[in-house]
Design a protein around this motif. Sequence first.
Motif, short mmCIF file in Angstrom:
data_model
loop_
_atom_site.label_atom_id
_atom_site.label_comp_id
_atom_site.label_asym_id
_atom_site.label_seq_id
_atom_site.Cartn_x
_atom_site.Cartn_y
_atom_site.Cartn_z
N ALA A 100 -6.90 -1.71 -0.55
CA ALA A 100 -7.15 -0.58 0.34
C ALA A 100 -6.55 0.70 -0.23
N ALA A 101 -5.35 0.60 -0.83
CA ALA A 101 -4.72 1.78 -1.42
C ALA A 101 -5.57 2.35 -2.55
N ALA A 132 0.83 -1.21 0.00
CA ALA A 132 0.00 0.00 0.00
C ALA A 132 0.86 1.26 0.00
N ALA A 133 1.94 1.25 0.78
CA ALA A 133 2.83 2.42 0.84
C ALA A 133 3.46 2.69 -0.52
N LEU A 171 0.62 4.10 -2.88
CA LEU A 171 0.17 5.45 -2.53
C LEU A 171 1.25 6.49 -2.79
N SER A 172 2.49 6.17 -2.44
CA SER A 172 3.57 7.13 -2.66
C SER A 172 3.84 7.31 -4.16
N LYS A 173 3.72 6.23 -4.93
CA LYS A 173 3.87 6.36 -6.38
C LYS A 173 2.76 7.23 -6.98
N ALA A 174 1.59 7.27 -6.32
CA ALA A 174 0.47 8.10 -6.79
C ALA A 174 0.59 9.54 -6.32
N TYR A 213 -9.30 3.44 7.09
CA TYR A 213 -9.47 2.23 6.29
C TYR A 213 -8.71 1.08 6.94
N TRP A 214 -9.10 -0.12 6.53
CA TRP A 214 -8.43 -1.32 7.05
C TRP A 214 -8.08 -2.24 5.90
N SER A 215 -6.86 -2.72 5.90
CA SER A 215 -6.43 -3.69 4.90
C SER A 215 -6.29 -5.03 5.60
#
Length: 451
Positions: free
Chosen positions: A436-437, A18-19, A22-25, A416-418
């Motif tokens: 989740a991302a 997820a990290a 999200l960081s790539k986005a 949110y929860w993954s």
Amino acid sequence: MQKPDVIIIGAGINGLAAAAALSKAGMETLVLEKRAVAGGLSAYHTFEDRYRIPGFRPYPGGTVNMLNKALRVTLSEPTSSTTAGLRDGEPFEIEALPALTDAGNALKTLLGVPLRHTSLRNKSAWLTTLLQTRIKDLARWIPLSCADLFNEFDLHETQRCALAVPLSVRTFAGPWSPFGALQLLLHATENVSNGHASLAAELEAIARSSGAVLRTGTQVKQIRSDSNGAHVLLQDDTPIHARFILATCSPAMLRNHLLNPALVNQWPPVRSRGTCAVLALAMDGLPDWLSSARTRVTPSLVAQERAFDCVKYNTIPTQQTLEIITQQEDNTVIIYALQTPFQTSDSWAEPARELLIERILNQLPGFDRPILAKQLWVPADIADEFGVPGGHVLHFERDLDQLLFPAPDCLFPGVYWSGHFANRELGQIGAAGLGAARKIMKKRNHMSKLS
């Protein structure tokens, strides 16, 4: 990073995936990890200062194609191997059952039908004629115990014993427990890796290089929400606010520790109970029968059921199901003892630990060679070290209600929860984190349009 866009709690495979996404986005992402290293149950673990094992979570496997496509990278495929059994001191091939694989694929298709079509009758209307035929098998098989399911097939007794092993990994059940067949149907479609440690390291590197900030040794005390929005409290009561919070921890940890009781809304029951101990050994040479990278040593189904009875009453079984992962290059093995009680009457004092190790080794021919180093993690150790209440390496029991009626992935605005039964991982590594991302990015884009 005063106020990140996203705070991710937990740096396991799902948290790192997820990290990275999200960081790539372009979202400022802060990852908070309780332990000193990232990777969670999948990370490398060192024992006796010089030997290491590739994580505690070899289940489930699955290819990394989905991660590669989502992150636009090329990740190393986790090492997987065929699994052998042991009969009279000699390895044998464990036969797959195509009928179970076909039925398992039908079950996963059924679970993927939109939740508004909840009943099995409505869900089946969405499926092809072939899948509808498989549903008749599912309706007959799912309520069965795995011992009764095997009566549908002409199998050698040793094959039955070996095929029953996944039941002990995934849920609190024995060979004659009702609905044990459900676990075997889900397992039949999965690949099984020998550990995800190298994948965790690669995901961590991608997340960091994309701009994510990873803080290890940082424990989150609680998730809260006030007039300023959602935020987390660290152990020293330091608040960190963010537009979004993504928790990747176990459902029991989230419900019973991190969430304020007022924020828990229609949360389903959590029944995670670990029955797996992990014994790591470094030896002066390995027995010849351990030529396969993964070997199951199984007593009879009756002995497996008696071992499960011991687990229920917090006693150490005389015989139990063992699954062994071999690392030939450094003569180390990981032994998963799959019917180990979470707790004993003496709270796993040293005599109880030595007794468990002795009974494990007594089941293994050729393990009388010198042991250079060893370390044992019982389920209570796994719970304490990784923050997994119940000590379950998969965090939850894959029972039908948790698969048909998953937990909410958005717990309240911004949080949110993954989790395995929130985003329906179903054997795809990292899928829950990516799912989740995507929901967070979709919400961000929607909020941007409104503003």
